[in-house]
Design a protein around this motif. Structure first.
Motif, short mmCIF file in Angstrom:
data_model
loop_
_atom_site.label_atom_id
_atom_site.label_comp_id
_atom_site.label_asym_id
_atom_site.label_seq_id
_atom_site.Cartn_x
_atom_site.Cartn_y
_atom_site.Cartn_z
N HIS A 95 45.42 -29.04 13.02
CA HIS A 95 45.48 -29.40 14.44
C HIS A 95 44.21 -28.92 15.14
CE1 HIS A 95 46.70 -29.75 18.58
NE2 HIS A 95 47.62 -30.59 18.16
N SER A 96 43.74 -29.70 16.11
CA SER A 96 42.46 -29.37 16.77
C SER A 96 42.51 -28.01 17.47
CB SER A 96 42.06 -30.45 17.75
OG SER A 96 42.99 -30.50 18.82
N GLU A 97 43.71 -27.61 17.91
CA GLU A 97 43.80 -26.30 18.55
C GLU A 97 43.48 -25.20 17.56
OE1 GLU A 97 47.70 -26.97 20.16
OE2 GLU A 97 46.84 -28.39 21.59
N ARG A 98 43.91 -25.36 16.31
CA ARG A 98 43.59 -24.38 15.27
C ARG A 98 42.13 -24.52 14.82
NH1 ARG A 98 47.72 -21.47 13.66
NH2 ARG A 98 46.39 -20.71 11.98
N ARG A 99 41.66 -25.76 14.74
CA ARG A 99 40.24 -25.93 14.37
C ARG A 99 39.35 -25.24 15.40
NH1 ARG A 99 39.04 -30.40 10.65
NH2 ARG A 99 40.90 -31.60 10.16
N ALA A 100 39.66 -25.43 16.69
CA ALA A 100 38.80 -24.91 17.74
C ALA A 100 39.01 -23.40 17.96
CB ALA A 100 39.04 -25.67 19.05
N LEU A 101 40.26 -23.00 18.14
CA LEU A 101 40.53 -21.61 18.55
C LEU A 101 40.51 -20.65 17.37
CD1 LEU A 101 43.46 -22.47 20.98
CD2 LEU A 101 41.12 -21.86 21.62
N LEU A 102 40.93 -21.13 16.20
CA LEU A 102 41.00 -20.25 15.02
C LEU A 102 39.92 -20.58 14.01
CD1 LEU A 102 44.73 -20.44 15.42
CD2 LEU A 102 43.64 -18.24 15.09
N LYS A 103 39.00 -21.45 14.42
CA LYS A 103 37.81 -21.75 13.62
C LYS A 103 38.14 -22.27 12.22
CE LYS A 103 35.04 -19.92 16.85
NZ LYS A 103 35.83 -20.42 17.98
N GLU A 104 39.19 -23.09 12.13
CA GLU A 104 39.50 -23.68 10.83
C GLU A 104 38.50 -24.81 10.55
OE1 GLU A 104 43.58 -24.69 10.09
OE2 GLU A 104 44.30 -22.70 10.63
N SER A 105 37.76 -24.67 9.46
CA SER A 105 36.73 -25.67 9.11
C SER A 105 37.36 -26.87 8.40
CB SER A 105 35.71 -25.03 8.19
OG SER A 105 36.33 -24.72 6.95
N ASN A 106 36.57 -27.94 8.28
CA ASN A 106 37.03 -29.12 7.54
C ASN A 106 37.47 -28.73 6.13
OD1 ASN A 106 36.31 -30.64 9.72
ND2 ASN A 106 34.57 -31.67 8.75
N GLU A 107 36.69 -27.86 5.51
CA GLU A 107 36.96 -27.46 4.14
C GLU A 107 38.25 -26.63 4.03
OE1 GLU A 107 33.73 -25.82 1.75
OE2 GLU A 107 35.03 -26.84 0.28
N PHE A 108 38.43 -25.71 4.97
CA PHE A 108 39.62 -24.86 4.97
C PHE A 108 40.87 -25.72 5.20
CE2 PHE A 108 42.29 -21.54 7.22
CZ PHE A 108 42.42 -20.67 6.15
N VAL A 109 40.78 -26.66 6.12
CA VAL A 109 41.91 -27.56 6.38
C VAL A 109 42.21 -28.38 5.12
CG1 VAL A 109 42.67 -29.58 7.71
CG2 VAL A 109 41.53 -27.67 8.88
N ALA A 110 41.15 -28.88 4.49
CA ALA A 110 41.34 -29.69 3.28
C ALA A 110 42.00 -28.86 2.17
CB ALA A 110 40.00 -30.23 2.81
N ASP A 111 41.60 -27.59 2.03
CA ASP A 111 42.24 -26.70 1.04
C ASP A 111 43.71 -26.51 1.36
OD1 ASP A 111 40.10 -26.25 -0.69
OD2 ASP A 111 39.32 -24.58 0.51
N LYS A 112 44.02 -26.37 2.65
CA LYS A 112 45.42 -26.21 3.05
C LYS A 112 46.22 -27.47 2.71
CE LYS A 112 45.28 -22.96 6.86
NZ LYS A 112 45.89 -22.68 8.16
#
Ligand code: 13P
Length: 248
Positions: A95-112
């Motif tokens: 979610h963009s809120e986690r990407r922005a506020l918790l700095k989740e990168s494209n790669e980290f999200v993809a791993d998840k």
């Protein structure tokens, strides 16, 4: 044909009493059958067992996040295995809120995404551009990079729903126009056709999120590449039922 999908992302909202109230409303609602629309409700983790226990059986539940790998010494995290153990079928990731506020990168999200799928979860994978990126003409670039990171780590897309949520439309009341949403969804589908397979491009549901409400959902739902919605604010209100009905 792709089955319509409506997700309700409650984000970090609710009390025990409020949760009971909204579940009661959902349980009593007259909505199209499961063959027509898949409805998935995503309360905060702490309310998941409560909601799952009482929610009507034709609606499913989703977690709003999961840890990137097997559980262990990760204080404060919740693992995919735990969700499976509790029979929570879905998870929202990236979610963009986690990407922005918790700095989740494209790669980290993809791993998840890859880890959650490997454990048997179904995934609502969120992507979307900021206003600055849209104004710079970067929209397709941004969403295809986000999708590419995922595509590099998974083979089977059958348990993935892609949620296009332009950041500028989330919680702002500035919904994307049907033309804007359709354009990005169609672009994503052709990106998938070129870079994954025509089968995946045809079958993956691409849902729209960002200021969806009872007033704008019907026109958005009428777009050929809009396969449903991920709803934030309006999913906590009675109008969520109208949004589910836009499947018809
Ligand atoms: P709103 O519907 O409140 O704009 O939120 C959209 C969203 O982020 C759903 O995940």
């Amino acid at each position: 044909a792709r089955k319509f999908f409506v997700g309700g992302n409650w984000k970090c909202n609710g009390t025990v009493a409020e949760v009971n109230k909204i579940v009661k409303l959902l349980n009593e609602a007259d909505v199209p059958s499961e063959d027509v629309v898949g409805v998935v409700i995503s309360p905060p983790f702490v309310f998941l067992p409560q909601v799952k226990a009482v929610l009507r059986s034709d609606f499913a539940v989703a977690a709003q996040n999961a840890w990137v790998r097997k559980g262990g010494a990760y204080t404060g995290e919740i693992s995919a295995e735990m969700l499976i153990n509790l029979e929570i079928p879905w998870v929202i990731l990236g979610h963009s809120e986690r990407r922005a506020l918790l700095k989740e990168s494209n790669e980290f999200v993809a791993d998840k995404v890859a880890y959650a799928l490997s454990q048997g979860l179904k995934v609502i994978a969120c992507i979307g551009e900021t206003l600055e990126q849209r104004e710079a003409g970067e929209t397709l670039n941004v969403v295809s990079e986000q999708t590419k990171a995922i595509a590099e780590k998974i083979k089977d897309w059958s348990n993935v729903v892609l949620a296009y949520e332009p950041v500028w439309a989330i919680g702002t009341g500035k919904v994307a126009t049907p033309v804007q949403a359709q354009e990005v969804h169609a672009d994503l589908r052709s990106w998938l056709a070129t870079n994954v397979s025509s089968d995946v491009a045809e079958s993956v549901r691409i849902i729209y999120g960002g200021s969806v409400n009872a007033g704008n959902c019907v026109e958005l739902a009428g777009q050929p590449d809009v396969d449903g919605f991920l709803v934030g604010g309006a999913s906590l209100k009675a109008e969520f039922v109208d949004i589910i009905r836009s499947a018809l």
